[in-house]
Write an enzyme that holds these catalytic residues in place. Structure first.
Site, mmCIF file in Angstrom:
data_model
loop_
_atom_site.group_PDB
_atom_site.id
_atom_site.type_symbol
_atom_site.label_atom_id
_atom_site.label_comp_id
_atom_site.label_asym_id
_atom_site.label_seq_id
_atom_site.Cartn_x
_atom_site.Cartn_y
_atom_site.Cartn_z
ATOM 1 N N ASP A 108 0.774 -1.155 -0.276
ATOM 2 C CA ASP A 108 0.222 0.258 -0.199
ATOM 3 C C ASP A 108 1.296 1.527 0.105
ATOM 4 O OD1 ASP A 108 -2.069 1.997 0.024
ATOM 5 O OD2 ASP A 108 -2.068 1.486 2.609
ATOM 6 N N GLU A 139 2.827 5.267 -3.956
ATOM 7 C CA GLU A 139 2.603 6.005 -5.324
ATOM 8 C C GLU A 139 3.679 7.041 -4.953
ATOM 9 O OE1 GLU A 139 -0.022 5.221 -2.509
ATOM 10 O OE2 GLU A 139 -0.959 4.793 -3.827
#
Ligand SMILES: *[C@@H]1O[C@H](CO)[C@@H](O)[C@H](O)[C@H]1NC(C)=O
Ligand SMILES: *[C@@H]1O[C@H](CO)[C@@H](O)[C@H](O)[C@H]1NC(C)=O
Ligand SMILES: *[C@@H]1O[C@H](CO)[C@@H](O)[C@H](O)[C@H]1NC(C)=O
Ligand SMILES: *[C@@H]1O[C@H](CO)[C@@H](O)[C@H](O)[C@H]1NC(C)=O
Ligand SMILES: *[C@@H]1O[C@H](CO)[C@@H](O)[C@H](O)[C@H]1NC(C)=O
Ligand SMILES: *[C@@H]1O[C@H](CO)[C@@H](O)[C@H](O)[C@H]1NC(C)=O
Length: 937
Positions: free
Chosen positions: A521, A524
């Site tokens: 997770d 980005e």
């Protein structure tokens, strides 16, 4: 024409309007978007001062309007005729900067045409006020030489455009890689530039019979690509100038239709609106919202041409970019680095386009069978005992579950590779218990490594620092941001040494908690600060001459500085690859630790991600519209070559309702990756907490999924082998039926199982499109004949509509509560006869988790076929795993009349036949390793 000098022609600069078919159903409603200044309309929530701008623009527009009324004509000097010649739909934006409301002066300083257009509707973008005149200076093709494999051209720009550091001489490389694939690359002729570090196959010879023809316009330079068979113009880049500055690269093309898909990651309908719609690609942590750039970047589109042909275009570029769509129909790629490296895939059908795309980016990994079971997770179980309690409740009700997960609350201080020794003291025992029950354990990991521990107390950071494995600031110190554990450094996965360190960390943890898969997770990468604890330094990486329309208006918004140093390049270039590189490191570590097929779910993704991981659609909300958006979301990821995809079932944030969660479990049971996941501080939403009726409906639909595991697994085999899609848009199977082109409230598994979920509250029926032909109710075998129409289907709360397409054979299995239990049960083959009484299906079977079973030949592959009332099962490849599994039942849908007898391998066999034309033969007891035939007379 295909190649050689015969295909080189000179086209004129003059403008010509393209015909624009305007099919119904192309509009996208942008819900919840705030009012915008015209011409750059985009989301506003994070845009300081947007209200003022809107007010100012409104005021000036009203003034213009009043003056027009008074003078009866145009305000100010009449624009030059060459500008007036350009119809609105063909105005290519010359001033895409959003922070500025473009004035005539600013516009003309760029040598562009300025014509104000009416304000767009709220939240929409409008016709650009500043656009290129037809004679805006571009590049000229100076020479074009043939080599054995390719063509090499030289492009020259004689007049500067308006961004700094225009590159005056470009090299054009054209490779006719296959009959259906063309590769066009444009880069600096003199100096090397950053290119995406992706291994792509190179063609060894030139395509012999390409189904496309390529022409060039010499001055201005342009590419004209046609599909030979139809003459359809797929690309025409002369519609706007080519711009190639160091940090601003732009190329535009006309499109042959408005049926455009792909270009992720975004939330919206499957079909994109071409009504002045700008899509930004820059990996970003934000709850999925219409028109925002989201977690992943996929610069690939699929376009449906008239008549059902399809082509795809991939821009192999990892920089921040935007893709502007306009009603011409036209498209502009606008990126701020790298090179223009295009692959075009000619299909000619949409399945083939996606296969051809994956031939370049790589086919997806074969998931372990258990990955296709049901997964359960929430943030805030609070303890391993609390987690365990849920697992026990699921077992107690005999609800299928293959994997239990934990979110960040299992960690000690939210630090990777630790677990809370108090609240999660029993985690190792829980994992052991899961394994005993044939279940698996998956936990979350973040790439931000806690940086504020007393020295010597946290090996991952100390060692990462010692080995120099973190992203650095421009000053050469680890860049420090903030994630869950507080201050963190960020692992640099572009450095191979980081992969080794990541593996060692995982090995240490696995020795205590023998996890089976990983959920990566925040990659980005997400940062709770903009840039770093010290912001970002001034300079052209963090403040480029042009910033695409990213959320937050800055490249460093909620991530690290673009100037951060990584081993392979600057973060400016590598940002969109962060999740891919982490997935690659994680897959390799899992293989080394477990020696089995890795299971990874990643939030951030980039082309070729499917080789290493699946994806979930991020932090959605418990709302009906989020449930709908999950369908276009998962279908888009099918196009991106990441078939293992799903959304958080019942919604992540917000609180779900029993009705929503029941409907969502029904839809989610048909996500290729099916996980129910919830945020902390919300009521539990696993199936065990609902009323007996809802719980039973959820259990039933999961049992239906488990019964279909052999079919689903076989679909994944085809995805792995050749890039077929698993969850599939209807238009893939019915490309000539224009009614399917906009459908995104239904989908298919493979070519033959139609899923029509209920997506709204308070109804007991659902209206869905049923393509032409005979379809069979999955549960009863009753048939429906459709002329290709919308049909109303009964859908009480406990029912999910599933229909089998005529002509197919689905391998199913008696479901157990885990995939491990299921895979030992007898199979039932469901045969759905076509109108000519034929059918076809297949089955891939292996041990469900060993590495490279196909590549090593340790698998069975069976083909099922019906013609002339004879069913045959042929074992095309056999292996020992299949010997103890039996085919128990054959159900044949659409047998027109009662048979007089049924023969199994020539021996008479009892059977049953129902009025709805279903023939069933049970107790076959045939090993999967044996072929057989069954005839009915
Ligand atoms: C093409 O060949 C000519 C003659 O050999 C050469 O001068 C020119 O530079 C070549 N152009 C390119 C783009 O390689
Ligand atoms: C390509 O676009 C140019 C500029 O709009 C136009 O003049 C030309 O006719 C187009 N060519 C084709 C084949 O559509
Ligand atoms: C978890 O359950 C075990 C066994 O019932 C018990 O011994 C332990 O104290 C519990 N742990 C917590 C933190 O409640
Ligand atoms: C980051 O800095 C460390 C020293 O602090 C160094 O060892 C490492 O090589 C640097 N990494 C990069 C990508 O510059
Ligand atoms: C099915 O079997 C028949 C008869 O053996 C054969 O002619 C036909 O090609 C087969 N069809 C498929 C799709 O394999
Ligand atoms: C099949 O079953 C037999 C008898 O129970 C057993 O000996 C054998 O190992 C099994 N084979 C496989 C591949 O599971």
């Amino acid at each position: 024409m295909s190649r050689g000098d015969t295909c080189i022609t000179r086209t004129m600069k003059s403008y010509q309007k393209l015909t624009t078919p305007q099919p119904a159903g192309c509009q996208v409603e942008e819900e919840g978007a705030a009012p915008m200044p015209p011409a750059r309309g985009r989301m506003a929530p994070c845009w300081v001062g947007s209200g003022l701008l809107v007010a100012a623009v409104l005021l000036s527009t009203i003034t213009v309007w009043v003056l027009r009324q008074v003078s009866g004509g145009w305000l100010g000097p009449t624009p030059p005729p060459k500008c007036l010649l350009v119809p609105e739909s063909h105005r290519f934006d010359c001033y895409p900067e959003r922070q500025v409301v473009v004035t005539q002066e600013l516009c003309e300083s760029r040598g562009c045409c300025f014509i104000q257009s009416p304000l767009p509707a709220e939240g929409k973008q409008g016709v650009p006020w500043c656009f290129y005149p037809p004679d805006f200076p571009s590049y000229t093709l100076e020479s074009l030489n043939q080599t054995a494999l390719s063509m090499v051209g030289l492009l020259v720009r004689r007049e500067k455009a308006y961004y700094p550091r225009d590159i005056e001489m470009l090299r054009l490389d054209v490779e006719f890689e296959t009959d259906t694939r063309l590769h066009i690359k444009i880069t600096d002729a003199a100096n090397p530039r950053y290119e995406v570090p992706l291994d792509v196959p190179r063609a060894m010879k030139r395509a012999e019979n390409p189904i496309y023809s390529l022409n060039f316009s010499w001055d201005p330079f342009g590419v004209l690509l046609r599909r030979t068979a139809t003459g359809t113009v797929l690309l025409n880049t002369t519609v706007a100038p080519l711009i190639f500055a160091d940090q601003f690269l732009q190329i535009s093309t006309s499109l042959p239709s408005r049926f455009l898909y792909g270009l992720g990651e975004h939330r919206g309908s499957l079909l994109h609106s071409l009504d002045w719609n700008t899509l930004t690609l820059w990996a970003r942590d934000v709850a999925p919202t219409e028109s925002f750039n989201l977690y992943g970047a996929h610069p690939f589109y699929l376009l449906m041409e008239e008549g059902g042909d399809a082509h795809g275009v991939f821009l192999l570029n990892s920089n921040a970019m935007e893709v502007a769509l306009q009603p011409a129909p036209g498209l502009t790629w606008r990126t701020i680095g790298g090179v223009l490296d295009f692959y075009v895939f000619l299909g000619p059908d949409p399945n083939m386009v996606i296969q051809q795309y994956q031939q370049v980016i790589g086919f997806p990994a074969m998931p372990p069978l258990w990955a296709l079971g049901f997964h359960l997770c929430r943030w805030g179980y609070g303890s391993s005992n609390g987690t365990w309690q849920t697992v026990r409740a699921m077992r107690n009700y005999q609800i299928p579950q293959d994997a239990q997960w934990n979110d960040i609350d299992y960690m000690d201080g939210y630090r990777d590779f630790t677990f809370d020794s108090q609240k999660f003291a029993s985690l190792p025992s829980l994992v052991e218990d899961l394994h005993k029950h044939g279940q698996r354990y998956v936990m979350i990991l973040d790439p931000g490594i806690s940086s504020t521990n007393p020295h010597g107390s946290y090996w991952p950071f100390d060692e990462g620092l010692r080995r120099g494995l973190f992203l650095n600031t421009t000053q050469g110190q680890p860049l420090i941001g903030k994630v869950w554990p507080g201050y963190t450094a960020f692992a640099d996965f572009s450095n191979p040494d980081t992969h080794q360190w990541w593996l060692e960390n995982l090995q240490h943890f696995h020795a205590h908690v023998p996890f089976d898969g990983l959920w990566i997770d925040m990659n980005e990468p997400s940062n709770f600060m903009d840039g770093s604890e010290d912001g970002c330094p001034p300079g052209e990486l963090d403040s480029p001459p042009y910033t695409p329309a990213v959320l937050g208006d800055s490249l460093s918004s909620k991530t690290v500085c673009a100037s951060a140093k990584q081993k392979a390049s600057v973060h400016y270039n590598l940002h969109n690859l962060y999740g891919l590189m982490e997935a690659k490191a994680t897959a390799s570590a899992l293989i080394q630790i477990r020696g089995k097929r890795p299971f990874i779910i990643s939030r951030s993704t980039f082309p070729s991600q499917g080789r290493y991981s699946g994806h979930w659609l991020g932090d959605n909300r418990s709302q009906w519209k989020d449930m709908y958006y999950s369908i276009p979301g998962l279908l888009s990821f099918s196009l991106f070559g990441i078939p293992l995809v799903g959304a958080d079932i019942c919604g992540f944030s917000g609180s779900t309702s029993e009705e929503l969660c029941t409907r969502w479990m029904q839809l989610g049971a048909f996500y290729p990756f099916a996980r129910n996941h919830n945020t902390q501080n919300e009521k539990a939403q696993d199936p065990t907490v609902f009323s007996p009726a809802a719980r039973t409906a959820m259990k039933d639909v999961l049992l239906t999924r488990y019964s279909l595991l052999p079919f689903l697994y076989t679909l994944f085999h085809h995805a792995h082998l050749q890039g077929d899609t698993v969850a599939r848009p209807l238009f893939f199977e019915f490309p000539q039926d224009v009614a399917t082109l906009g459908l995104d409230r239904q989908f298919l598994w493979g070519r033959s199982l139609l899923v029509t979920p209920v997506l709204e509250p308070g109804v007991d029926s659902v209206t869905g499109y049923v393509p032409q032909g005979t379809w069979y109710d999955f549960y009863t075998g009753s048939s429906v004949n459709s002329s290709g129409e919308m049909l109303k289907m009964s859908a009480p709360l406990e029912h999910l509509n599933l229909h089998i397409r005529e002509g197919s054979i689905l391998p199913t299995q008696k479901p157990g509560t885990t995939s491990e239990e299921t895979r030992g049960n007898p199979l039932r083959l469901i045969v759905a006869l076509s109108s000519s009484a034929t059918a076809w299906g297949d089955l891939f079977w292996d041990d469900g988790e060993s590495l490279d079973t196909f590549e090593r030949g340790s698998y069975s592959y069976l083909v099922f076929n019906v013609t002339q009332n004879i069913f045959t099962s042929t074992v095309l490849h056999g292996s020992t795993e299949a010997t103890n599994v039996t085919i128990g039942t054959l159900s044949i849908f659409g047998v027109q009349k009662l048979p007089s007898k049924v023969l199994l391998n020539g021996q008479e066999k009892p059977f049953s036949y129902l009025d709805n034309q279903v023939l069933t033969v049970s107790d076959l007891g045939i090993s999967l390793s044996q072929g057989f035939s069954l005839q009915w007379l």
